[in-house]
Design a protein around this motif. Structure first.
Motif, PDB file in Angstrom:
ATOM      1  N   THR A  30       0.856  -1.189   0.000  1.00 37.35           N
ATOM      2  CA  THR A  30       0.000   0.000   0.000  1.00 37.35           C
ATOM      3  C   THR A  30       0.889   1.235   0.000  1.00 37.35           C
ATOM      4  O   THR A  30       1.855   1.306   0.763  1.00 37.35           O
ATOM      5  CB  THR A  30      -0.919   0.027   1.233  1.00 37.35           C
ATOM      6  OG1 THR A  30      -1.787  -1.117   1.201  1.00 37.35           O
ATOM      7  CG2 THR A  30      -1.766   1.285   1.264  1.00 37.35           C
ATOM      8  N   ARG A  46     -18.412   0.989  -1.463  1.00 40.06           N
ATOM      9  CA  ARG A  46     -18.317  -0.394  -1.936  1.00 40.06           C
ATOM     10  C   ARG A  46     -18.023  -1.404  -0.830  1.00 40.06           C
ATOM     11  O   ARG A  46     -18.326  -2.585  -0.960  1.00 40.06           O
ATOM     12  CB  ARG A  46     -17.219  -0.502  -3.002  1.00 40.06           C
ATOM     13  CG  ARG A  46     -17.560   0.173  -4.298  1.00 40.06           C
ATOM     14  CD  ARG A  46     -16.462  -0.009  -5.326  1.00 40.06           C
ATOM     15  NE  ARG A  46     -15.209   0.598  -4.909  1.00 40.06           N
ATOM     16  CZ  ARG A  46     -14.086  -0.067  -4.714  1.00 40.06           C
ATOM     17  NH1 ARG A  46     -14.050  -1.375  -4.840  1.00 40.06           N
ATOM     18  NH2 ARG A  46     -12.976   0.562  -4.360  1.00 40.06           N
ATOM     19  N   ARG A  47     -17.412  -0.953   0.264  1.00 40.09           N
ATOM     20  CA  ARG A  47     -16.959  -1.905   1.275  1.00 40.09           C
ATOM     21  C   ARG A  47     -18.036  -2.281   2.291  1.00 40.09           C
ATOM     22  O   ARG A  47     -17.816  -3.114   3.153  1.00 40.09           O
ATOM     23  CB  ARG A  47     -15.743  -1.346   2.018  1.00 40.09           C
ATOM     24  CG  ARG A  47     -14.530  -1.158   1.116  1.00 40.09           C
ATOM     25  CD  ARG A  47     -13.382  -0.524   1.887  1.00 40.09           C
ATOM     26  NE  ARG A  47     -12.251  -0.245   1.026  1.00 40.09           N
ATOM     27  CZ  ARG A  47     -11.222  -1.052   0.840  1.00 40.09           C
ATOM     28  NH1 ARG A  47     -11.190  -2.211   1.443  1.00 40.09           N
ATOM     29  NH2 ARG A  47     -10.216  -0.706   0.062  1.00 40.09           N
ATOM     30  N   GLU A  71     -15.262   7.519  -3.884  1.00 38.00           N
ATOM     31  CA  GLU A  71     -15.976   6.603  -4.782  1.00 38.00           C
ATOM     32  C   GLU A  71     -16.837   7.414  -5.745  1.00 38.00           C
ATOM     33  O   GLU A  71     -17.470   8.397  -5.350  1.00 38.00           O
ATOM     34  CB  GLU A  71     -16.883   5.665  -3.982  1.00 38.00           C
ATOM     35  CG  GLU A  71     -16.176   4.836  -2.924  1.00 38.00           C
ATOM     36  CD  GLU A  71     -15.533   3.589  -3.497  1.00 38.00           C
ATOM     37  OE1 GLU A  71     -15.730   3.344  -4.713  1.00 38.00           O
ATOM     38  OE2 GLU A  71     -14.843   2.878  -2.751  1.00 38.00           O
ATOM     39  N   ARG A  94     -18.516   8.521 -13.916  1.00 36.76           N
ATOM     40  CA  ARG A  94     -17.062   8.675 -13.928  1.00 36.76           C
ATOM     41  C   ARG A  94     -16.597   9.538 -15.099  1.00 36.76           C
ATOM     42  O   ARG A  94     -17.323   9.788 -16.026  1.00 36.76           O
ATOM     43  CB  ARG A  94     -16.393   7.299 -13.959  1.00 36.76           C
ATOM     44  CG  ARG A  94     -16.572   6.544 -12.646  1.00 36.76           C
ATOM     45  CD  ARG A  94     -16.049   5.133 -12.685  1.00 36.76           C
ATOM     46  NE  ARG A  94     -16.303   4.468 -11.405  1.00 36.76           N
ATOM     47  CZ  ARG A  94     -16.193   3.160 -11.198  1.00 36.76           C
ATOM     48  NH1 ARG A  94     -15.829   2.369 -12.200  1.00 36.76           N
ATOM     49  NH2 ARG A  94     -16.450   2.653 -10.009  1.00 36.76           N
ATOM     50  N   VAL A 112      -3.348   4.242  -0.712  1.00 35.54           N
ATOM     51  CA  VAL A 112      -3.921   3.641  -1.905  1.00 35.54           C
ATOM     52  C   VAL A 112      -3.191   2.341  -2.199  1.00 35.54           C
ATOM     53  O   VAL A 112      -1.973   2.261  -2.088  1.00 35.54           O
ATOM     54  CB  VAL A 112      -3.832   4.614  -3.115  1.00 35.54           C
ATOM     55  CG1 VAL A 112      -2.405   5.031  -3.394  1.00 35.54           C
ATOM     56  CG2 VAL A 112      -4.478   4.009  -4.357  1.00 35.54           C
ATOM     57  N   GLU A 113      -3.951   1.305  -2.531  1.00 35.92           N
ATOM     58  CA  GLU A 113      -3.347   0.022  -2.856  1.00 35.92           C
ATOM     59  C   GLU A 113      -2.479   0.167  -4.102  1.00 35.92           C
ATOM     60  O   GLU A 113      -2.841   0.855  -5.062  1.00 35.92           O
ATOM     61  CB  GLU A 113      -4.434  -1.028  -3.071  1.00 35.92           C
ATOM     62  CG  GLU A 113      -5.223  -1.331  -1.802  1.00 35.92           C
ATOM     63  CD  GLU A 113      -6.373  -2.280  -2.031  1.00 35.92           C
ATOM     64  OE1 GLU A 113      -6.662  -2.583  -3.219  1.00 35.92           O
ATOM     65  OE2 GLU A 113      -6.983  -2.722  -1.045  1.00 35.92           O
ATOM     66  N   GLU A 165      -1.816  -1.581  -6.589  1.00 43.74           N
ATOM     67  CA  GLU A 165      -2.303  -2.000  -7.905  1.00 43.74           C
ATOM     68  C   GLU A 165      -3.431  -1.130  -8.429  1.00 43.74           C
ATOM     69  O   GLU A 165      -3.915  -1.343  -9.545  1.00 43.74           O
ATOM     70  CB  GLU A 165      -2.750  -3.462  -7.863  1.00 43.74           C
ATOM     71  CG  GLU A 165      -3.965  -3.734  -7.005  1.00 43.74           C
ATOM     72  CD  GLU A 165      -3.601  -4.091  -5.571  1.00 43.74           C
ATOM     73  OE1 GLU A 165      -4.458  -4.704  -4.886  1.00 43.74           O
ATOM     74  OE2 GLU A 165      -2.487  -3.754  -5.146  1.00 43.74           O
ATOM     75  N   ASN A 166      -3.880  -0.150  -7.648  1.00 43.87           N
ATOM     76  CA  ASN A 166      -4.988   0.713  -8.076  1.00 43.87           C
ATOM     77  C   ASN A 166      -4.441   1.840  -8.952  1.00 43.87           C
ATOM     78  O   ASN A 166      -4.326   2.988  -8.548  1.00 43.87           O
ATOM     79  CB  ASN A 166      -5.717   1.282  -6.855  1.00 43.87           C
ATOM     80  CG  ASN A 166      -7.041   1.935  -7.221  1.00 43.87           C
ATOM     81  OD1 ASN A 166      -7.311   2.232  -8.378  1.00 43.87           O
ATOM     82  ND2 ASN A 166      -7.873   2.180  -6.222  1.00 43.87           N
ATOM     83  N   THR A 167      -4.119   1.497 -10.186  1.00 45.79           N
ATOM     84  CA  THR A 167      -3.437   2.438 -11.078  1.00 45.79           C
ATOM     85  C   THR A 167      -4.316   3.633 -11.454  1.00 45.79           C
ATOM     86  O   THR A 167      -3.802   4.736 -11.630  1.00 45.79           O
ATOM     87  CB  THR A 167      -2.980   1.716 -12.354  1.00 45.79           C
ATOM     88  OG1 THR A 167      -4.109   1.071 -12.966  1.00 45.79           O
ATOM     89  CG2 THR A 167      -1.924   0.658 -12.026  1.00 45.79           C
ATOM     90  N   ALA A 168      -5.621   3.426 -11.551  1.00 45.42           N
ATOM     91  CA  ALA A 168      -6.507   4.542 -11.918  1.00 45.42           C
ATOM     92  C   ALA A 168      -6.503   5.606 -10.824  1.00 45.42           C
ATOM     93  O   ALA A 168      -6.403   6.802 -11.107  1.00 45.42           O
ATOM     94  CB  ALA A 168      -7.921   4.032 -12.165  1.00 45.42           C
ATOM     95  N   ALA A 169      -6.608   5.178  -9.567  1.00 50.05           N
ATOM     96  CA  ALA A 169      -6.597   6.138  -8.463  1.00 50.05           C
ATOM     97  C   ALA A 169      -5.244   6.824  -8.358  1.00 50.05           C
ATOM     98  O   ALA A 169      -5.159   8.036  -8.126  1.00 50.05           O
ATOM     99  CB  ALA A 169      -6.942   5.435  -7.157  1.00 50.05           C
TER     100      ALA A 169
END
Length: 345
Positions: A185, A229-230, A281, A287, A315-316, A318-322
């Protein structure tokens, strides 16, 4: 802002209940002294307006409530313009991890030496992992055995939050020996002022599209939670989520209302000089319209009003968009930490 009927007995009241969540300036009748009325003004977020009256939250965070009949004037006002000269605060990885923990407090916490065991019915890894900063007061093999036992009693997987520097020397080697799996992260920081100025185009900065539709609140209502979402239909998990989400020094929730529910949401915790963002979110059909930026900008303006000058988020990896969005907003990586999941015994 609402247009007024010429016959309105209070023509200076140019707000109504649809302005809840916006920054307003209101004047109210406070008292009578020697037969003369005394008025008081307050500027802040219009937190609520119902049959019991109005509540406004000024920059000091202490709500001001009064009956509607005492309202004599009101209007919406621009968001707080952050000071350009405000310096970004300094913080090392350990301090940033502790700030993040305060802004996302677990339902249950227990000390293990200098470590902190955290549980929240499985709602997010941050609230259900041991923060392994400092000395656990036991040899590492024994400490990790205690961690696994603690989480097993709660029917949760055992996660260890590993931060370098911060976690004890030898921890990663011991986790490797036990066969732990890692998930990275990123912790990212930025000066708050440029982001806050996007909320209203202050001094020539181009305003974020949609910022005027953002509404702020101290609580996450059913619509906000439905968009997040969570949160699931599990009642125990939802109760834990509500407690975690509302925990922290000064918590704000942002919503962009839509015809069928929120178009976008966000959360920010103001902790001294830091504004910590999360839960950004956007509904799939809304979007690429700049709403995530608008939500963060308005939250940043509120945090600046409370005295914050630095922004941080997690931010994780692998969350490339964020990550791409946060790059555009000026965020840079401070450090990377890992959630190490211990295998079940």
């Amino acid at each position: 802002m609402t247009g007024q009927d010429p016959a309105d007995p209070r023509p200076e009241v140019r707000i109504d209940r649809s302005d809840v969540g916006r920054r307003v300036s209101v004047r109210r009748l406070s008292e009578f002294v020697d037969g003369r009325p005394v008025f008081r003004d307050v500027i802040g977020v219009l937190e609520s307006w119902d049959d019991q009256g109005l509540t406004v939250v000024p920059r000091d965070g202490r709500p001001v409530s009064f009956p509607e009949k005492l309202l004599v004037a009101g209007k919406t006002v621009p968001l707080f313009p952050a000071r350009r000269a405000a310096r970004m605060p300094e913080a090392d990885p350990v301090e940033l991890q502790r700030i993040a923990a305060r802004g996302w407090p677990a339902v249950e916490q227990q000390a293990l030496g200098e470590w902190t065991l955290r549980a929240a019915s499985g709602f997010t890894r941050r609230a259900n992992s041991v923060q392994a900063l400092g000395d656990p007061g036991l040899p590492l093999p024994e400490a990790l055995t205690a961690v696994r036992d603690w989480y097993r009693l709660r029917h949760l997987p055992a996660y260890v939050e590993v931060t370098v520097p911060g976690s004890p020397e030898g921890l990663i080697a011991e986790l490797d020996r036990l066969g732990a799996r890692y998930a990275p992260t990123l912790v990212r920081t930025a000066p708050l002022a440029p982001l806050s100025r996007l909320a209203s185009g202050h001094k020539g900065a181009p305003p974020a599209e949609g910022w005027g539709r953002v509404r702020l609140s101290r609580t996450a209502g059913p619509d906000w939670l439905a968009q997040y979402r969570r949160v699931t239909a599990d009642a125990e998990l939802e109760r834990a989520a509500v407690r975690v989400l509302h925990g922290g020094p000064s918590v704000w929730f942002a919503t962009v209302p839509g015809p069928e529910g929120p178009l976008a949401i966000g959360r920010c915790v103001v902790d001294g000089p830091w504004a910590c963002f999360g839960a950004i979110e956007v509904a799939p059909y809304a979007r690429r319209a700049g709403l995530a930026t608008a939500v963060m900008a308005v939250l940043a303006a509120r945090a600046a009003e409370e005295g914050a000058s630095g922004a941080c988020l997690q931010v994780e990896a692998e969350n490339t968009a964020a990550i791409a969005l946060y790059d555009q907003l000026g965020f840079r990586t401070s450090h990377t930490y890992h959630y190490a999941q211990l295998p079940q015994r």
